[in-house]
Design an enzyme around this catalytic site. Sequence first.
Site, PDB file in Angstrom:
ATOM      1  CG  HIS A 119     -11.210  -1.323   9.262  1.00 54.42           C
ATOM      2  ND1 HIS A 119     -11.554   0.009   9.172  1.00 54.42           N
ATOM      3  CD2 HIS A 119     -10.592  -1.475  10.461  1.00 54.42           C
ATOM      4  CE1 HIS A 119     -11.140   0.639  10.252  1.00 54.42           C
ATOM      5  NE2 HIS A 119     -10.573  -0.235  11.058  1.00 54.42           N
TER       6      HIS A 119
ATOM      7  NE  ARG B 220      -7.953  -9.502  -3.593  1.00 54.93           N
ATOM      8  CZ  ARG B 220      -9.028  -8.971  -3.045  1.00 54.93           C
ATOM      9  NH1 ARG B 220     -10.204  -9.111  -3.641  1.00 54.93           N
ATOM     10  NH2 ARG B 220      -8.962  -8.289  -1.922  1.00 54.93           N
TER      11      ARG B 220
ATOM     12  CE  LYS C 110      -4.054  -2.094   2.193  1.00 57.33           C
ATOM     13  NZ  LYS C 110      -3.550  -3.462   2.224  1.00 57.33           N
TER      14      LYS C 110
ATOM     15  CD  GLU D  63      -4.495   6.002   4.592  1.00 59.17           C
ATOM     16  OE1 GLU D  63      -3.636   6.157   3.700  1.00 59.17           O
ATOM     17  OE2 GLU D  63      -5.574   5.417   4.407  1.00 59.17           O
TER      18      GLU D  63
END
Length: 668
Positions: free
Chosen positions: A235, A292, A116, A200
């Site tokens: 999440h 994917r 990421k 973040e």
Amino acid sequence: MFEKILIANRGEIACRVIETAKRMGIKSVAVYSEADKNARHVAMADEAWLLGPAPAKESYLKGDLILEIAKKSGAQAIHPGYGFLSENADFSRACEAADIQFIGPPATAIDAMGSKSAAKEIMQEAGVPLVAGYHGENQDADYLQAQAFSIGYPVLIKATAGGGGKGMRVVWNNDEFADSLASCKREALASFGDDKVLVEKYLTKPRHVEIQMFADTHGNALHLFERDCSVQRRHQKVIEEAPAPGLTPEQRSAMGDVAVKAAKAIGYVGAGTVEFLFDEDGSFYFMEMNTRLQVEHPVTEKITGQDLVEWQLRVASGQPLPCSQDQLTINGHAFEARIYAEDPDQDFLPATGRLNHLATPNTNDHVRIDTGIRQGDEVSVHYDPMIAKLIVWDHDRDAALARLRGALADYQIVGLKTNLEFLSQLAAHDGFNEADLDTNFISRYQEELFPEKASISDELLAVAALYTMLQQKDRGDQFVADNADPFSPWDSTQGWRLNEDNHHHVTFVDKDSLVEYPVVVHFRSPDFLIELESGEWSVNGSMNDKEVSINFNGRQFKSSVIESGHDLNIFISGKEFALSVKQEGLSDDDDQGAANLTAPMPGTIISVMVNAGDKVESGQPLLVMEAMKMEHTIKAPADGIVSEVLYNEGDLVGDSAELVVFEAESKD
């Protein structure tokens, strides 16, 4: 086009790929672990090969063995599904080296998006908007905490590898950071073999909107519009829909253009998803790219009329994309509800067990079910606890929502905890109906989505009593037919008694609250008179297999009753109630005064925080265990003393194993 492909996966996605392959005349090869030898995907495939024991690292993650099977079986390509090896660049390279086509993007694209942090750097260079954060290599805990403080709380710590909500924590202040970071790193290492994280800024009311994109080997790339996946727990997505409600054509076009730009920046080929955080002011920020096919791809298929697995197979075989961007249009609205073996009332704790009873809504153009599980199958600790995906479609959002509510009401599962009732609550919620969506939707409407359990109604007790008596009567009729003198009054099953009223005492126990409900049933041929605490009621009805038709106090309705031992699972109007029939002579054990804490499922102890003799406060963490790749903290139920810790770090524990012996502090 390929003549034979191997599906390197299991469950519903393996079944999904096999269905399209069959339609296209392509033979399919399944692989399976010892735990999956009787699984649905094994039965559907043209042939199936054993990989090894149940744990994924000894079966579905053994890329070298899967490649060997592909060669032996004559498969020309491998479809990885999602999870397992689907985003493993080394496996993609190994397929290329073995001259077997990997049905997915090139290894270079997987590498680029696999981290990421690295992905955000690439996207930043490509001009894709990003949320403020730290995505660098320095993983020193103090340095990361300083970065979080600089960014400003709340922040999100997120594992740079993998996905599915694992290795992610929201941190609200500086005091929470160290513990949250340690937990994220442990979970990331266990799930992905990599404990690197990024930090973040956490947007407090964002939506999760993602773009389905596709690219081929001829330089063509396009998007198939967007999905809204905002409703999440831990999440992880719960309900997804397409298109995203409330987006303007300009916003849709802008996000789609950015997604295609991101794909071209890394030389992408095949199906991919670019995920964004969509803020309240209409701005959007790149979050990650999944290289994917996504779990929620069916909602895109329903609104576009395209088969994305077919697109994957065609692109992987070297064909161009089947259409251009301007040929794609949005038709109607679709929802996907993920049906999980889990307990929403226990923070969505994954559940295990056997599906003793499974009844599903009828499938048609409006209702689709993707599943790899059948009645009698078991959800084990080894794999993801998703049972099925329920997909519905109609001409607009309101009509599709009505379809979703109706289909959920027709879905019945007995044998293990599921989220079906929670999904029904969610689909009926005003905020969801009005598309008041964000990633904190569930926590924002916590009280409304988790109401107190409904009390046991008179109607429910009447159903339970009628079912019990009809079952008893049927068994009696069968016994008489097989063994008795049909002319003897002593062998009558019509309630005949000498000099007394025929009645039966039955006590039903609510399995949630353990409240007991005594019921007296009098035989009044052809009806029954039922004595409840509220009064006496005349009841009649009939039973056909598991369905009970009942007339109670002038109200006629139907119900399904599933009997297992002394337990009754009763479905009325889409709601499930669990009762047990109390047996005479049995009583609950006396409270011994000690609170013994047990494992919620099989797992591994990864951290022990107390010792025997420690005095602890209510809610204090005692130990942490890992199960189904998620961490579960066992906490003190009250103030008291730890009498004994029964396991050490690294120990394996079974379901319901006693972990800690705990003496609650006396309230005297």
